[in-house]
Design a protein around this motif. Structure first.
Motif, PDB file in Angstrom:
ATOM      1  N   GLN A 134       0.922  -1.289   0.041  1.00  0.00           N
ATOM      2  CA  GLN A 134       0.036  -0.052   0.114  1.00  0.00           C
ATOM      3  C   GLN A 134       0.788   1.197   0.058  1.00  0.00           C
ATOM      4  OE1 GLN A 134      -2.375  -0.749   3.561  1.00  0.00           O
ATOM      5  NE2 GLN A 134      -4.170  -1.478   2.333  1.00  0.00           N
ATOM      6  N   ASN A 135       2.007   1.129   0.496  1.00  0.00           N
ATOM      7  CA  ASN A 135       2.993   2.244   0.570  1.00  0.00           C
ATOM      8  C   ASN A 135       4.330   2.261  -0.292  1.00  0.00           C
ATOM      9  OD1 ASN A 135       1.269   3.513   2.612  1.00  0.00           O
ATOM     10  ND2 ASN A 135       1.826   2.011   3.871  1.00  0.00           N
ATOM     11  N   VAL A 136       5.188   3.142  -0.053  1.00  0.00           N
ATOM     12  CA  VAL A 136       6.513   3.055  -0.760  1.00  0.00           C
ATOM     13  C   VAL A 136       7.367   2.678   0.253  1.00  0.00           C
ATOM     14  CG1 VAL A 136       8.214   4.542  -1.895  1.00  0.00           C
ATOM     15  CG2 VAL A 136       5.765   5.246  -2.238  1.00  0.00           C
ATOM     16  N   PRO A 137       8.292   1.671  -0.223  1.00  0.00           N
ATOM     17  CA  PRO A 137       9.043   0.895   0.806  1.00  0.00           C
ATOM     18  C   PRO A 137      10.202   1.929   1.017  1.00  0.00           C
ATOM     19  CG  PRO A 137       9.329  -0.165  -1.464  1.00  0.00           C
ATOM     20  CD  PRO A 137       8.018   0.951  -1.525  1.00  0.00           C
ATOM     21  N   ARG A 138      10.947   1.550   1.782  1.00  0.00           N
ATOM     22  CA  ARG A 138      12.324   2.343   2.138  1.00  0.00           C
ATOM     23  C   ARG A 138      13.258   1.969   1.410  1.00  0.00           C
ATOM     24  NH1 ARG A 138      14.044   1.549   8.121  1.00  0.00           N
ATOM     25  NH2 ARG A 138      15.443   0.093   7.224  1.00  0.00           N
ATOM     26  N   GLU A 139      13.250   0.781   1.083  1.00  0.00           N
ATOM     27  CA  GLU A 139      14.555   0.012   0.208  1.00  0.00           C
ATOM     28  C   GLU A 139      13.960  -1.015  -0.508  1.00  0.00           C
ATOM     29  OE1 GLU A 139      18.463  -2.329   1.203  1.00  0.00           O
ATOM     30  OE2 GLU A 139      17.766  -1.195   2.837  1.00  0.00           O
ATOM     31  N   ILE A 140      14.303  -1.389  -1.736  1.00  0.00           N
ATOM     32  CA  ILE A 140      14.078  -2.680  -2.494  1.00  0.00           C
ATOM     33  C   ILE A 140      15.369  -3.348  -3.034  1.00  0.00           C
ATOM     34  CG2 ILE A 140      13.050  -3.613  -4.769  1.00  0.00           C
ATOM     35  CD1 ILE A 140      11.121  -1.032  -4.287  1.00  0.00           C
TER      36      ILE A 140
ATOM     37  N   GLY B 250       9.897 -20.064 -20.852  1.00  0.00           N
ATOM     38  CA  GLY B 250      10.300 -18.893 -21.587  1.00  0.00           C
ATOM     39  C   GLY B 250      10.024 -17.719 -20.446  1.00  0.00           C
ATOM     40  N   VAL B 251      10.503 -18.144 -19.216  1.00  0.00           N
ATOM     41  CA  VAL B 251      10.239 -16.891 -18.190  1.00  0.00           C
ATOM     42  C   VAL B 251      11.138 -17.029 -17.328  1.00  0.00           C
ATOM     43  CG1 VAL B 251       9.094 -18.592 -16.398  1.00  0.00           C
ATOM     44  CG2 VAL B 251       8.591 -15.916 -16.454  1.00  0.00           C
ATOM     45  N   GLY B 252      11.543 -15.856 -16.772  1.00  0.00           N
ATOM     46  CA  GLY B 252      12.688 -15.709 -15.624  1.00  0.00           C
ATOM     47  C   GLY B 252      12.062 -14.872 -14.529  1.00  0.00           C
ATOM     48  N   TRP B 253      12.467 -15.285 -13.073  1.00  0.00           N
ATOM     49  CA  TRP B 253      12.004 -14.703 -12.059  1.00  0.00           C
ATOM     50  C   TRP B 253      12.993 -14.625 -11.044  1.00  0.00           C
ATOM     51  CZ3 TRP B 253      11.166 -19.867 -13.496  1.00  0.00           C
ATOM     52  CH2 TRP B 253      11.471 -20.673 -12.571  1.00  0.00           C
ATOM     53  N   ALA B 254      12.592 -13.683 -10.101  1.00  0.00           N
ATOM     54  CA  ALA B 254      13.274 -13.256  -8.915  1.00  0.00           C
ATOM     55  C   ALA B 254      12.171 -12.802  -7.888  1.00  0.00           C
ATOM     56  CB  ALA B 254      14.362 -12.281  -9.209  1.00  0.00           C
ATOM     57  N   THR B 255      13.121 -13.188  -6.563  1.00  0.00           N
ATOM     58  CA  THR B 255      12.190 -12.340  -5.386  1.00  0.00           C
ATOM     59  C   THR B 255      12.562 -11.069  -5.157  1.00  0.00           C
ATOM     60  OG1 THR B 255      12.289 -14.752  -4.477  1.00  0.00           O
ATOM     61  CG2 THR B 255      11.989 -12.818  -2.811  1.00  0.00           C
ATOM     62  N   ILE B 256      11.754 -10.260  -4.927  1.00  0.00           N
ATOM     63  CA  ILE B 256      11.808  -8.751  -4.626  1.00  0.00           C
ATOM     64  C   ILE B 256      11.668  -8.805  -2.943  1.00  0.00           C
ATOM     65  CG2 ILE B 256      11.258  -6.363  -5.349  1.00  0.00           C
ATOM     66  CD1 ILE B 256      12.403  -8.088  -7.602  1.00  0.00           C
ATOM     67  N   THR B 257      12.588  -8.033  -2.661  1.00  0.00           N
ATOM     68  CA  THR B 257      12.310  -7.786  -1.156  1.00  0.00           C
ATOM     69  C   THR B 257      12.278  -6.265  -0.829  1.00  0.00           C
ATOM     70  OG1 THR B 257      13.760  -9.764  -0.463  1.00  0.00           O
ATOM     71  CG2 THR B 257      13.432  -7.904   1.173  1.00  0.00           C
ATOM     72  N   THR B 258      11.007  -6.046  -0.173  1.00  0.00           N
ATOM     73  CA  THR B 258      11.071  -4.628   0.302  1.00  0.00           C
ATOM     74  C   THR B 258      11.353  -4.404   1.824  1.00  0.00           C
ATOM     75  OG1 THR B 258       8.516  -5.204   0.558  1.00  0.00           O
ATOM     76  CG2 THR B 258       9.297  -4.271  -1.439  1.00  0.00           C
ATOM     77  N   VAL B 259      11.668  -3.336   2.192  1.00  0.00           N
ATOM     78  CA  VAL B 259      12.027  -2.994   3.229  1.00  0.00           C
ATOM     79  C   VAL B 259      11.219  -1.686   3.765  1.00  0.00           C
ATOM     80  CG1 VAL B 259      13.849  -2.391   5.247  1.00  0.00           C
ATOM     81  CG2 VAL B 259      14.585  -3.851   3.275  1.00  0.00           C
ATOM     82  N   TRP B 260      10.532  -1.928   5.078  1.00  0.00           N
ATOM     83  CA  TRP B 260       9.710  -0.948   5.502  1.00  0.00           C
ATOM     84  C   TRP B 260      10.119  -0.040   6.562  1.00  0.00           C
ATOM     85  CZ3 TRP B 260       6.169  -0.148   1.797  1.00  0.00           C
ATOM     86  CH2 TRP B 260       5.971  -1.111   0.982  1.00  0.00           C
ATOM     87  N   GLY B 261       9.767   0.994   7.078  1.00  0.00           N
ATOM     88  CA  GLY B 261       9.920   1.639   8.202  1.00  0.00           C
ATOM     89  C   GLY B 261      10.042   0.818   9.284  1.00  0.00           C
ATOM     90  N   GLY B 262      10.894   0.970  10.471  1.00  0.00           N
ATOM     91  CA  GLY B 262      11.046  -0.272  11.347  1.00  0.00           C
ATOM     92  C   GLY B 262      11.955  -1.532  11.313  1.00  0.00           C
TER      93      GLY B 262
END
Length: 147
Positions: A91-97, A109-121
């Motif tokens: 819902q919000n903008v992460p502090r870091e990705i 025919g696909v590639g993927w990666a885990t995207i990690t978001t870091v939030w306040g706190g």
């Protein structure tokens, strides 16, 4: 002696030229192959990682990336998702990705990666981003928020 010096100079110059050509080819070889090392023209794991890192940046995709680097299918899904940003699975903008290691499935025919978001706190969340190996230009095909 003058003839020997000239011959030595000529041999040294030829060796230097050959070495320079070798170094030039060695330097341009990986760069050229990094552009399209896959003989089938498919995107590589390294290309997908660079794309996802640029796409997500530090705080999420730009308006331009959302417009030009997302598949029509995913744009439609995002437009019909209420309550959160589908491309960030939040819902919000992460502090870091950060973008994790990319896996490619040639047969799918696909590639993927885990995207990690870091939030306040310091809390963390993650989701999976998918990129088509054959999409030209490269674009985000889908996301799995795990919800």
């Amino acid at each position: 002696m003058l003839r020997t010096a000239s011959r030595t100079t000529a041999v040294a110059a030829a060796c230097a030229a050959a070495l320079g050509l070798t170094l030039t080819l060695a330097a341009s070889g990986p760069a050229a192959s990094a552009v399209r090392p896959d003989a089938g023209g498919r995107h590589t794991a390294a290309e997908i990682h660079r794309f996802l890192s640029a796409f997500y940046g530090h705080h999420g995709p730009s308006d331009s990336s959302r417009e030009h680097r997302v598949s029509a299918y995913l744009k439609d899904r995002a437009a019909h998702t209420e309550g959160y940003d589908l491309l960030l699975c939040a819902q919000n903008v992460p502090r870091e990705i950060t973008v994790g290691r990319v896996t490619t499935a040639q047969s799918a025919g696909v590639g993927w990666a885990t995207i990690t978001t870091v939030w306040g706190g310091g809390s963390r969340d993650s989701f999976t981003a998918y990129v088509g190996l054959d999409s030209h230009p490269i674009e985000l095909q889908d996301v799995d928020c795990g919800r």
